[in-house]
Design a protein around this motif. Structure first.
Motif, short mmCIF file in Angstrom:
data_model
loop_
_atom_site.label_atom_id
_atom_site.label_comp_id
_atom_site.label_asym_id
_atom_site.label_seq_id
_atom_site.Cartn_x
_atom_site.Cartn_y
_atom_site.Cartn_z
N VAL A 217 0.83 -1.20 0.00
CA VAL A 217 0.00 0.00 0.00
C VAL A 217 0.87 1.25 0.00
CG1 VAL A 217 -0.17 0.18 2.52
CG2 VAL A 217 -2.04 1.04 1.09
N ASP A 218 0.34 2.29 -0.59
CA ASP A 218 1.01 3.59 -0.61
C ASP A 218 0.88 4.23 0.78
OD1 ASP A 218 1.52 6.48 -1.09
OD2 ASP A 218 1.43 5.91 -3.20
N VAL A 219 1.99 4.70 1.32
CA VAL A 219 1.97 5.32 2.65
C VAL A 219 1.02 6.51 2.68
CG1 VAL A 219 3.93 6.87 2.23
CG2 VAL A 219 3.42 6.11 4.56
N ARG A 220 0.82 7.18 1.54
CA ARG A 220 -0.10 8.30 1.48
C ARG A 220 -1.55 7.85 1.66
NH1 ARG A 220 1.81 10.49 -4.24
NH2 ARG A 220 1.56 8.24 -4.57
N ASP A 221 -1.86 6.62 1.23
CA ASP A 221 -3.21 6.09 1.42
C ASP A 221 -3.49 5.81 2.89
OD1 ASP A 221 -3.44 6.22 -1.32
OD2 ASP A 221 -3.17 4.07 -1.65
N VAL A 222 -2.50 5.28 3.59
CA VAL A 222 -2.65 5.03 5.03
C VAL A 222 -2.84 6.35 5.76
CG1 VAL A 222 -1.67 3.91 7.06
CG2 VAL A 222 -1.15 3.01 4.78
N THR A 223 -2.06 7.35 5.35
CA THR A 223 -2.18 8.69 5.94
C THR A 223 -3.56 9.27 5.68
OG1 THR A 223 0.19 9.03 5.57
CG2 THR A 223 -1.15 10.98 5.99
N THR A 224 -4.07 9.08 4.48
CA THR A 224 -5.39 9.60 4.13
C THR A 224 -6.47 9.01 5.04
OG1 THR A 224 -4.81 9.99 1.82
CG2 THR A 224 -7.14 9.71 2.31
N LEU A 225 -6.39 7.71 5.29
CA LEU A 225 -7.38 7.09 6.17
C LEU A 225 -7.28 7.65 7.57
CD1 LEU A 225 -9.61 5.10 6.81
CD2 LEU A 225 -7.85 3.38 7.29
N ILE A 226 -6.07 7.82 8.08
CA ILE A 226 -5.90 8.37 9.42
C ILE A 226 -6.52 9.76 9.51
CG2 ILE A 226 -4.16 9.24 11.05
CD1 ILE A 226 -2.40 6.85 10.20
N LEU A 227 -6.31 10.59 8.49
CA LEU A 227 -6.92 11.92 8.50
C LEU A 227 -8.44 11.85 8.41
CD1 LEU A 227 -3.97 12.90 8.19
CD2 LEU A 227 -4.83 14.68 6.67
N LYS A 228 -8.95 10.89 7.66
CA LYS A 228 -10.41 10.73 7.59
C LYS A 228 -10.98 10.34 8.95
CE LYS A 228 -11.14 9.57 2.71
NZ LYS A 228 -12.21 10.58 2.48
N LEU A 229 -10.27 9.49 9.67
CA LEU A 229 -10.73 9.09 11.00
C LEU A 229 -10.73 10.29 11.95
CD1 LEU A 229 -8.86 5.67 11.37
CD2 LEU A 229 -11.31 6.01 11.01
N ILE A 230 -9.72 11.14 11.81
CA ILE A 230 -9.66 12.35 12.64
C ILE A 230 -10.79 13.31 12.28
CG2 ILE A 230 -8.30 14.43 13.10
CD1 ILE A 230 -5.80 12.66 12.91
N GLU A 231 -10.98 13.53 11.00
CA GLU A 231 -11.97 14.51 10.56
C GLU A 231 -13.40 14.07 10.86
OE1 GLU A 231 -10.81 14.80 6.51
OE2 GLU A 231 -9.15 16.18 6.90
N THR A 232 -13.65 12.75 10.75
CA THR A 232 -15.00 12.24 11.02
C THR A 232 -15.18 11.86 12.48
OG1 THR A 232 -14.36 9.97 10.47
CG2 THR A 232 -15.19 11.35 8.67
N GLU A 233 -14.04 11.83 13.23
CA GLU A 233 -14.03 11.38 14.62
C GLU A 233 -14.66 10.00 14.77
OE1 GLU A 233 -15.71 14.55 17.02
OE2 GLU A 233 -13.71 15.46 17.18
N LYS A 234 -14.45 9.17 13.76
CA LYS A 234 -14.98 7.81 13.78
C LYS A 234 -14.09 6.93 14.65
CE LYS A 234 -16.69 4.23 10.61
NZ LYS A 234 -18.08 4.33 11.08
N THR A 235 -14.69 6.27 15.61
CA THR A 235 -13.92 5.41 16.53
C THR A 235 -14.62 4.07 16.69
OG1 THR A 235 -15.07 6.36 18.45
CG2 THR A 235 -12.98 7.38 17.81
N GLY A 236 -13.93 3.18 17.39
CA GLY A 236 -14.49 1.87 17.68
C GLY A 236 -14.35 0.87 16.56
N GLU A 237 -13.58 1.21 15.52
CA GLU A 237 -13.43 0.33 14.37
C GLU A 237 -11.97 0.00 14.11
OE1 GLU A 237 -15.87 -1.09 12.92
OE2 GLU A 237 -17.57 0.11 13.57
N ARG A 238 -11.79 -1.05 13.32
CA ARG A 238 -10.46 -1.51 12.92
C ARG A 238 -10.47 -1.69 11.41
NH1 ARG A 238 -8.50 -7.67 13.86
NH2 ARG A 238 -6.26 -7.40 14.16
N TYR A 239 -9.46 -1.14 10.74
CA TYR A 239 -9.46 -1.16 9.28
C TYR A 239 -8.15 -1.71 8.71
CZ TYR A 239 -13.57 1.88 9.48
OH TYR A 239 -14.82 2.39 9.72
N LEU A 240 -8.28 -2.70 7.85
CA LEU A 240 -7.15 -3.11 7.03
C LEU A 240 -6.96 -2.07 5.94
CD1 LEU A 240 -7.80 -6.93 6.61
CD2 LEU A 240 -5.62 -5.93 7.32
N VAL A 241 -5.71 -1.65 5.72
CA VAL A 241 -5.39 -0.67 4.68
C VAL A 241 -4.42 -1.34 3.71
CG1 VAL A 241 -4.88 1.75 4.24
CG2 VAL A 241 -5.47 1.02 6.55
N THR A 242 -4.98 -1.97 2.70
CA THR A 242 -4.17 -2.79 1.78
C THR A 242 -4.54 -2.43 0.35
OG1 THR A 242 -5.84 -4.55 1.89
CG2 THR A 242 -4.02 -4.67 3.44
#
Length: 338
Positions: A217-242
């Motif tokens: 996976v592209d490190v930028r894609d992993v970063t994008t997901l982390i920022l999405k989690l911060i912006e949406t404040e979505k918690t309680g989940e676990r995500y494969l980033v592949t």
């Protein structure tokens, strides 16, 4: 204020830079003064004209996640934590150290976060922490897979699985958490470190490949997901980033094509890789150095794992993974150890 641990690693540095681009104030935890250059070089690579603006919102914090005083101080005034710090090693002698850094370090952070103003804790785990037991018959590993204690896994895998248990325990105690499980990451950085070493090896010339497969996976894609989690404040989940499930041979061919070097053409079976790690161990003892090939890395090179990203794409339908060819290109363009 957002605390980023492991801020000078491949992923941590990208998280720091992208948070700064979004206008967040960032406290970057580090241990080695010279490693700050990783972040500075990344800013120069992506956003050179905005460097001065970025640095105004960046605060460095020298500390160790194994030091309780450091952890407590690092969380003062922090509302969110992105925990990227971890030790990656497949050497048997590092087994205890892996658990100290990955499990105990994570436990330290979540314990103090529970008694602070932190309202979101994002833990960066790994596909290595995904279990093998599944009701599905397609061979894909998913977030729902259960851990099988009878599996022969690496010390690194065990330490990351154990770290996740600490995060879920903290969740039960009231901390709002999310876990991301990236596969092997590529992107701009030093080819002398982490997963980028494969680019260095292929560039120098590699004759052998193995039958194994993994997800990349592209490190930028992993970063994008982390920022999405911060912006949406979505918690309680676990995500494969592949991003892409590929055989090693196919990956090597694609990298070598862009490097303009000859791709590996000789198959190394289990016997040859078994011989290689034994000889590497003997040579390492003679030279007083760590072996370049370990039993666990040799076993991993022969295994084939496929991971599903369907949960991520279901919860974030606008998410787009970067094509592997583009990831390879930016990894070559962004090499920093020349």
């Amino acid at each position: 204020m957002i605390l980023v641990t492991g801020s000078t690693g491949l992923l941590g540095s990208h998280v720091v830079v992208e948070l700064l681009r979004k206008g967040y104030e960032v406290r970057a935890m580090f241990r080695d003064e010279e490693r700050k250059q990783v972040v500075y070089r990344l800013i120069d690579f992506y956003y050179p004209e905005e460097k001065e603006v970025f640095l105004q919102k960046l605060t460095w914090f020298r500390g160790d996640i194994l030091d309780l005083a450091d952890v407590e101080d690092s969380l003062v005034g922090v509302s969110k934590v992105v925990h990227c710090a971890a030790l990656v090693s497949f050497h048997r002698r590092d087994f205890n150290l892996l658990f100290r850094v990955n499990r105990r370090g994570t436990a330290n952070l979540v314990n103090f976060a529970l008694n602070s103003d932190v309202n979101q804790f994002i833990h960066v785990s790994s596909t290595a922490a995904i279990g093998s037991d599944s009701q599905a018959t397609d061979g894909m590993k998913r977030e729902s897979n259960l851990w099988n204690p009878n599996d022969e896994v690496s010390g690194y895998s065990l330490s990351k699985f154990s770290a996740e248990k600490e995060v879920w325990r903290a969740s039960e105690e009231g901390l709002r958490v999310s876990i991301v499980n990236p596969s092997v990451m590529f992107g701009p950085g030093s080819w002398e470190e982490s997963s980028l070493k494969i680019f260095r090896t292929l560039h120098k010339g590699l004759k052998y490949y193995t039958e194994g497969a993994n997800a990349f996976v592209d490190v930028r894609d992993v970063t994008t997901l982390i920022l999405k989690l911060i912006e949406t404040e979505k918690t309680g989940e676990r995500y494969l980033v592949t991003g892409s499930n590929l055989k090693f041979k196919e990956l090597f061919d694609r990298i070598c094509e862009q490097l303009h070097v000859k791709a590996p053409s000789k198959l190394a079976g289990p016997f040859l890789t078994g011989l290689a790690w034994r000889l590497s161990g003997i040579l390492g003892r003679i030279q007083g150095k760590r072996p370049t090939i370990t039993k666990e890395s040799a076993r991993s090179s022969q295994s084939s794992s496929q991971f599903s990203n369907e949960k991520l794409l279901r919860d974030f339908p606008d998410f787009k993974f970067t094509p592997i060819e583009e990831t390879i290109a930016v990894t070559i363009k962004g090499r920093t150890d020349l």
